[in-house]
Design a protein around this motif. Structure first.
Motif, short mmCIF file in Angstrom:
data_model
loop_
_atom_site.label_atom_id
_atom_site.label_comp_id
_atom_site.label_asym_id
_atom_site.label_seq_id
_atom_site.Cartn_x
_atom_site.Cartn_y
_atom_site.Cartn_z
N ALA A 111 -51.14 -29.33 13.25
CA ALA A 111 -51.34 -29.88 12.02
C ALA A 111 -50.24 -29.80 11.28
O ALA A 111 -50.46 -29.11 9.88
N LEU A 112 -49.08 -30.21 11.42
CA LEU A 112 -48.00 -29.81 10.82
C LEU A 112 -47.72 -30.25 9.40
O LEU A 112 -47.44 -29.47 8.41
N SER A 113 -48.02 -31.73 9.16
CA SER A 113 -48.10 -32.22 7.81
C SER A 113 -49.02 -31.36 6.75
O SER A 113 -48.64 -31.13 5.73
N GLN A 114 -50.33 -31.14 7.14
CA GLN A 114 -51.21 -30.47 6.57
C GLN A 114 -50.66 -28.93 6.27
O GLN A 114 -50.94 -28.55 4.93
N VAL A 115 -50.27 -28.36 7.21
CA VAL A 115 -49.81 -26.79 7.08
C VAL A 115 -48.62 -26.80 5.91
O VAL A 115 -48.64 -26.17 5.08
N LEU A 116 -47.65 -27.81 6.25
CA LEU A 116 -46.56 -27.85 5.16
C LEU A 116 -46.84 -28.09 3.83
O LEU A 116 -46.45 -27.60 3.15
N ALA A 117 -47.79 -29.11 3.67
CA ALA A 117 -48.20 -29.54 2.32
C ALA A 117 -48.97 -28.23 1.75
O ALA A 117 -48.75 -27.94 0.49
N ALA A 118 -49.88 -27.56 2.35
CA ALA A 118 -50.53 -26.45 1.81
C ALA A 118 -49.30 -25.17 1.44
O ALA A 118 -49.70 -24.81 0.49
N ASP A 119 -48.55 -24.98 2.28
CA ASP A 119 -47.71 -24.18 1.82
C ASP A 119 -46.63 -24.37 0.45
O ASP A 119 -46.44 -23.83 -0.30
N MET A 120 -46.39 -25.90 0.64
CA MET A 120 -45.88 -26.44 -0.63
C MET A 120 -46.51 -25.98 -1.76
O MET A 120 -46.18 -25.52 -2.88
N ALA A 121 -47.79 -26.50 -1.86
CA ALA A 121 -48.73 -26.35 -2.97
C ALA A 121 -48.83 -24.71 -3.42
O ALA A 121 -49.03 -24.47 -4.49
N ALA A 122 -48.68 -23.89 -2.45
CA ALA A 122 -49.04 -22.41 -2.71
C ALA A 122 -47.59 -21.87 -3.10
O ALA A 122 -47.49 -20.76 -3.46
N GLY A 123 -46.44 -22.52 -3.14
CA GLY A 123 -45.09 -22.05 -3.36
C GLY A 123 -44.60 -21.28 -2.47
O GLY A 123 -43.92 -20.27 -2.67
N ASP A 124 -45.32 -21.42 -1.13
CA ASP A 124 -44.54 -20.34 -0.09
C ASP A 124 -44.28 -21.19 1.10
O ASP A 124 -44.68 -21.17 2.27
N PRO A 125 -43.03 -22.16 0.84
CA PRO A 125 -42.79 -22.97 2.08
C PRO A 125 -41.92 -22.23 2.91
O PRO A 125 -41.30 -21.29 2.65
N ASP B 156 -35.62 -23.73 1.71
CA ASP B 156 -35.35 -22.64 1.01
C ASP B 156 -33.80 -22.22 1.66
O ASP B 156 -33.68 -21.75 2.75
N PRO B 157 -32.99 -22.53 0.64
CA PRO B 157 -31.67 -22.60 1.25
C PRO B 157 -31.02 -21.09 1.19
O PRO B 157 -29.84 -20.63 0.60
N THR B 158 -31.48 -20.13 2.09
CA THR B 158 -30.97 -18.91 2.32
C THR B 158 -29.87 -18.93 3.28
O THR B 158 -29.72 -19.75 3.82
N PRO B 159 -29.03 -17.89 3.02
CA PRO B 159 -27.98 -17.81 4.12
C PRO B 159 -28.21 -17.99 5.70
O PRO B 159 -27.53 -18.52 6.48
N GLU B 160 -29.52 -17.44 5.69
CA GLU B 160 -29.97 -17.20 7.21
C GLU B 160 -30.27 -18.77 7.63
O GLU B 160 -30.18 -19.22 8.91
N ALA B 161 -30.99 -19.65 6.62
CA ALA B 161 -31.58 -20.67 6.86
C ALA B 161 -30.26 -21.80 7.30
O ALA B 161 -30.42 -22.45 8.20
N GLU B 162 -29.30 -21.79 6.44
CA GLU B 162 -27.95 -22.54 6.62
C GLU B 162 -27.37 -22.12 8.02
O GLU B 162 -26.86 -22.83 8.62
N ARG B 163 -27.49 -20.87 8.29
CA ARG B 163 -26.95 -20.41 9.33
C ARG B 163 -27.66 -20.80 10.78
O ARG B 163 -27.06 -21.40 11.46
N LEU B 164 -28.93 -20.95 10.66
CA LEU B 164 -29.64 -21.67 11.67
C LEU B 164 -29.23 -23.22 11.73
O LEU B 164 -29.32 -23.73 12.95
N ILE B 165 -29.25 -23.88 10.59
CA ILE B 165 -28.90 -25.23 10.89
C ILE B 165 -27.39 -25.43 11.51
O ILE B 165 -27.28 -26.33 12.41
N ARG B 166 -26.51 -24.42 11.21
CA ARG B 166 -25.11 -24.79 11.81
C ARG B 166 -25.16 -24.54 13.14
O ARG B 166 -24.73 -25.11 13.98
N TYR B 167 -26.06 -23.51 13.53
CA TYR B 167 -26.23 -23.29 14.98
C TYR B 167 -26.82 -24.52 15.82
O TYR B 167 -26.37 -24.60 17.05
N LEU B 168 -27.86 -25.07 15.03
CA LEU B 168 -28.62 -25.92 15.67
C LEU B 168 -27.69 -27.33 16.03
O LEU B 168 -27.84 -28.40 16.87
N ALA B 169 -26.93 -27.41 15.09
CA ALA B 169 -25.77 -28.58 15.09
C ALA B 169 -24.64 -28.38 15.88
O ALA B 169 -23.69 -29.14 16.40
#
Length: 401
Positions: free
Chosen positions: A74-88, A297-310
Motif C-alpha cells: 500500500a505504497l501510496s497510502q503509507v507515503l501519504a501518511a508519512d508525509m502528513a506525520a512530517g516523517d517521510p 529528504d536531501p541528506t548526503p546519504e540520500a544523494e549518494r544513493l541516487i548517484r549509485y542507482l544512476a
C-alpha cells in the motif's frame, strides 16, 4: 529424566530471542556505519531479495551507509501518511510519474540536478519538469523499467481472429490494494494502438475527456475481447491474481515481468497491435512502466544513493533505462530484446497512462475497470465519474527517444 516446565521453556525462548537480537545488533554495530538512508518501495518477495542482494548490499559495503528498507504493497497510502506525520522517508520509489508530479508541485520533492547524467536516459525517463515558482528540474530517476504492449503465447502465434475469442485469454485483476490495474493496462493499450500516441498522451495528461469517442471505444473493445459481463467469468477474473499461471494454448496481455513464466512454456510474444481490433495507422508504440526514485529528504546519504542507482556499473534488477549500462550477459535472447526495446533510440514508448495520472484519477480508474468487467452495460456512468476527476497536467507521456 526431569523435563523443563512450560515456564522454564518460555524464559529460555525469551533469552534466545534477546541473544539473537543482541548478536544482530552487534553485527550491525560492528559494520561501523557512516550514516543511514531510509528507502520506501513496494518490492516484496523475490523482487526485494534481488534488490537487496544486488543493489543494497554492495552499496552498504562500498559506502558504509546503512540502507533501512521499508516495503509496503500500500505504497501510496503509507507515503501519504508519512508525509502528513512530517516523517517521510529519505528516498521513495514510486511506479510512474503521476503521483511524483503532485509531490513536486507541492514542494515535497528535491531536485536531482547534478546528481547523475540525464543524457544517459531518454528524456522521457528522467525529464526536466517545470513546476510553477520552482523552474525546471529533474525530480526522479528510473530504477527499473518494464515493457508492456505484449501478448504472450506458446505454440502458434495468435492472429486478430484467434485472439477475438474471450476463452483464449488468461486474465486476472486481483492485486491487493491495487486490484484493477491489469484492466487499466488493457484499456490504455487498446487506446494507444487504435488512436495513436498523440491522442493517448492527451488523455493521460487530462487533456482529452473520458467521454471522448476514442476512449469509449477502447473500453468497449476491451469488454468484447475478454468477455466482460459474463457472470461466471467475472467471478473468476475478479478473484484471480494478476500473476497466476497461464497455461500453454492461452494468451496473456501482460508485461515483461512474465518472461520467466513463458520461458518455462517455451513461449514468445507479439506486439499487441497485431491482434487488437481496428488498430490505427499509428499503431506500434510500446506502453512501458517504471519504478522511479525521488528524494524527499536531501541528506548526503540520500544523494549518494541516487548517484549509485544512476551509475551504469550498478547491477540494477531486471531492465535498466540507462543507455550506458553494459549488457547483462545472464539474460536470455528474449530478455535482451526487451532491454533493447526499452532503451533503443527511435522507438515510440509511452508511459502506462494510469501511472502518469494523478493518484485520485488512477485509483478511480482501477475501481472503474473492476465494475466495468462485472457490468459493462453501465459504461457511461463509469466514464462520467472519471471525467469529474480529470485535471490537465503536463508530463512527457510519449517519446521516440
Amino acid at each position: 529424566m526431569n523435563r523443563p516446565g512450560a515456564r522454564t521453556l518460555g524464559v529460555l525462548c525469551v533469552c534466545l530471542v534477546l541473544l539473537g537480537a543482541g548478536v544482530y545488533a552487534g553485527v550491525r554495530w560492528a559494520r561501523d556505519w557512516e550514516g543511514s538512508v531510509t528507502l520506501l518501495a513496494n518490492w516484496s518477495g523475490t523482487e526485494r531479495e534481488q534488490f537487496e542482494e544486488h543493489v543494497v548490499e554492495p552499496f552498504e559495503e562500498k559506502y558504509r551507509i546503512d540502507v533501512v528498507y521499508q516495503g509496503s504493497s500500500a505504497l501510496s497510502q503509507v507515503l501519504a501518511a508519512d508525509m502528513a506525520a512530517g516523517d517521510p522517508p529519505d528516498v521513495a520509489v514510486l511506479p510512474g510519474p503521476g503521483e511524483l508530479l503532485a509531490y513536486a508541485v507541492d514542494g515535497r520533492l528535491h531536485p536531482l540536478d547534478g546528481l547523475f547524467d540525464t543524457g544517459e536516459y531518454d528524456r522521457f525517463w528522467a525529464p526536466e519538469v517545470t513546476v510553477p515558482g520552482q523552474g525546471a528540474h529533474t525530480y526522479w530517476l528510473p530504477v527499473k523499467t518494464g515493457l508492456k504492449s505484449m501478448v504472450w503465447y506458446a505454440g502458434q502465434a495468435p492472429t486478430a481472429q484467434s485472439a477475438g475469442q474471450p476463452a483464449r485469454w488468461c486474465a486476472g485483476l486481483e492485486s491487493g490494494a491495487t486490484s484493477g490495474w491489469p484492466g487499466t493496462d488493457w484499456v490504455e493499450d487498446i487506446l494507444l494502438q487504435q488512436a495513436g500516441p498523440g491522442v493517448y498522451a492527451d488523455w493521460a495528461n487530462g487533456r482529452l475527456p473520458w467521454t471522448d469517442d476514442a476512449v469509449r471505444k477502447a473500453w468497449t473493445t476491451w469488454a468484447g475481447l475478454v468477455g466482460a459481463g459474463d457472470a461466471a467469468r467475472a467471478e473468476q477474473v475478479l478473484t484471480t491474481a494478476f500473476d497466476a499461471d497461464c497455461a500453454a494454448g492461452r494468451l496473456e496481455h501482460q508485461g515483461s515481468f512474465r518472461a520467466g513464466h513463458w520461458r518455462e512454456e517455451s513461449g514468445d510474444y507479439v506486439h499487441f497491435s497485431e491482434v487488437v481490433p481496428e488498430a490505427g495507422a499509428d499503431a506500434g508504440a510500446w506502453e512501458v512502466s517504471g519504478d522511479l526514485a525521488a528524494v524527499l529528504d536531501p541528506t548526503p546519504e540520500a544523494e549518494r544513493l541516487i548517484r549509485y542507482l544512476a551509475d551504469p556499473d550498478t547491477a540494477l534488477p531486471e531492465y535498466t533505462a540507462n543507455r550506458a549500462a553494459a549488457a547483462d550477459t545472464e539474460q536470455d535472447a528474449t530478455e535482451r530484446e526487451i532491454g533493447t526495446l526499452l532503451r533503443e533510440p527511435g522507438r515510440t514508448r509511452c508511459w502506462d497512462a494510469s501511472d502518469a495520472m494523478p493518484r485520485a484519477t488512477r485509483d478511480a480508474f482501477h475501481q472503474a475497470v473492476l465494475r466495468h468487467f462485472a457490468d459493462p452495460s453501465d459504461l457511461e456512468s463509469r466514464l462520467r465519474e472519471l471525467e469529474a476527476l480529470r485535471r490537465p497536467q503536463n508530463l512527457p507521456v510519449c517519446s521516440t527517444g
